[in-house]
Scaffold this active site. Sequence first.
Site, PDB file in Angstrom:
ATOM      1  N   LYS A   3      -3.541   2.360  -9.377  1.00 27.89           N
ATOM      2  CA  LYS A   3      -3.310   2.568  -7.933  1.00 27.89           C
ATOM      3  C   LYS A   3      -2.036   1.846  -7.510  1.00 27.89           C
ATOM      4  CE  LYS A   3      -6.376  -1.258  -6.822  1.00 27.89           C
ATOM      5  NZ  LYS A   3      -7.785  -1.638  -6.642  1.00 27.89           N
ATOM      6  N   TYR A  22      22.234 -13.789   8.482  1.00 30.96           N
ATOM      7  CA  TYR A  22      21.638 -13.588   9.815  1.00 30.96           C
ATOM      8  C   TYR A  22      20.936 -14.855  10.304  1.00 30.96           C
ATOM      9  CZ  TYR A  22      22.030  -8.500   9.192  1.00 30.96           C
ATOM     10  OH  TYR A  22      22.487  -7.224   9.019  1.00 30.96           O
ATOM     11  N   ARG A  30     -17.710  -3.496   2.074  1.00 30.05           N
ATOM     12  CA  ARG A  30     -16.529  -2.665   2.221  1.00 30.05           C
ATOM     13  C   ARG A  30     -16.992  -1.216   2.114  1.00 30.05           C
ATOM     14  NH1 ARG A  30     -11.272  -3.686  -1.598  1.00 30.05           N
ATOM     15  NH2 ARG A  30     -12.581  -2.637  -3.132  1.00 30.05           N
ATOM     16  N   MET A  80      18.154  -6.465   4.408  1.00 28.51           N
ATOM     17  CA  MET A  80      17.455  -5.242   4.007  1.00 28.51           C
ATOM     18  C   MET A  80      17.819  -4.836   2.581  1.00 28.51           C
ATOM     19  SD  MET A  80      17.321  -1.611   6.031  1.00 28.51           S
ATOM     20  CE  MET A  80      16.640  -2.264   7.536  1.00 28.51           C
TER      21      MET A  80
HETATM   22  C1  LIG Z   1      -8.234  -2.533  -7.650  1.00 28.88           C
HETATM   23  C2  LIG Z   1      -9.587  -2.448  -8.138  1.00 28.88           C
HETATM   24  C3  LIG Z   1      -9.903  -2.863  -9.436  1.00 28.88           C
HETATM   25  C4  LIG Z   1      -8.923  -3.595 -10.326  1.00 28.88           C
HETATM   26  O1  LIG Z   1      -8.799  -4.924  -9.884  1.00 28.88           O
HETATM   27  P1  LIG Z   1      -7.927  -6.026 -10.660  1.00 28.88           P
HETATM   28  O2  LIG Z   1      -8.301  -7.296  -9.988  1.00 28.88           O
HETATM   29  O3  LIG Z   1      -6.500  -5.652 -10.419  1.00 28.88           O
HETATM   30  O4  LIG Z   1      -8.297  -5.974 -12.076  1.00 28.88           O
HETATM   31  C5  LIG Z   1     -11.190  -2.609  -9.902  1.00 28.88           C
HETATM   32  N1  LIG Z   1     -12.120  -2.026  -9.110  1.00 28.88           N
HETATM   33  C6  LIG Z   1     -11.855  -1.653  -7.835  1.00 28.88           C
HETATM   34  C7  LIG Z   1     -12.917  -1.009  -7.025  1.00 28.88           C
HETATM   35  C8  LIG Z   1     -10.595  -1.868  -7.306  1.00 28.88           C
HETATM   36  O5  LIG Z   1     -10.334  -1.493  -6.051  1.00 28.88           O
END
Ligand SMILES: *Cc1c(COP(=O)(O)O)cnc(C)c1O
Length: 381
Positions: free
Chosen positions: A36, A274, A135, A322
Amino acid sequence: MTTYLNWIELSETAFKTNIKSLGKIAGKSKLSICVKANAYGHGLKEIVSLAVKEDSIEYLTVHSITEAVQCRESGWSKSILLFGPFLEEEIPLIFEHNLEPTIFELDSLFQLGKLAKKQTTSVKTHLKLETGTNRQGITENQLAEFAEAYKSNEFLKSPYGASMHFANVEDTVNHEFADQQLESFLQLCAKLKELKIAPTALHTASSAAMILFEKTHFDMVRPGISVYGSWPSKETKLSYELGGGKNNLFQPVLTWKSRITQIKDVLANSFIGYGCSFKTSTDSKIAIVPVGYADGYSRTLSNTAYVLIGGKRAPVRGRVCMNLIMVEITNIETAKIGQTVTLLGRDKDEDISAEQLASWSGTINYEFFARLSPNIPKIIV
Ligand SMILES: *Cc1c(COP(=O)(O)O)cnc(C)c1O
């Protein structure tokens, strides 16, 4: 080789080392790696190109359908687990690309079931259970209605997987809360069995849980940050060592580099950048480096961070702009235009880690990686 002004190098050797370590820890459990957030800023396409060469990786996990489709387009043909929500309009893509969505909301399960029926195609889903993170998971008193929805549709039948996510493994060396969550998970799984929708594949562990507690492995593990060679936190590393762990499990995959594009002599008592936030106390040499907060080099690194030039630390002077930073090279006589600047990674004896940059900018390595601009060119080395 193409030259760039600002680029990321990805070490294939480091990636392989990490996957080997994770494969060993996973044992018989399936290995699902998290890609992700553009593979934690490392470049989704590039990381998928490395993952396809590793037989031990059976799944990729992503947050969105868009990311899942990009995995397919980058050549991933094995399983894909989807963590995040999806829109009704996106459901055809779940079938088209053979994705396994996580289910935590009844309406989306009905919508999915409706299309499954219409296409007479079964779909593998993973039911997210609430065990204390509050969550996404569904609670015990919602189980019956989900069970009903599954059983009333022959193309859903029962969830293929059941999952949960730990709230408090990374932030502490005290893992009582994690133990409670695990217990709740097992109770909820027993309920699913009573309701006759027992899942085949249970999974709970992200990197920290996976590394520290074998009892969290079940049928699949879902590491993210460790794939890229970082520990989830200092506490996780400490817990590992307190538990007798001695192995150097991970190597950082990513190095971030830029170049000196200009060198200026600046007189004593002059301001830099800046807001006039830095004033020279002596005559100084300043190098201009074309990287900035638009690339993910956070503005909170202003007057705080260091970069590496010729194996030496050069401090960032003034505010991060930037697209540019100014760094002091008064004491680095060898510095010259075109020379490589290491923003993250090793240069001779010096090293700047993602954890160090994250700490300088008041965040954690996860956020630092996730904010790296997807536009930075990537080279696999
Ligand atoms: C992001 C995520 C992981 C991986 O987590 P890490 O700490 O990066 O290993 C695993 N399970 C879920 C549900 C996640 O959102």
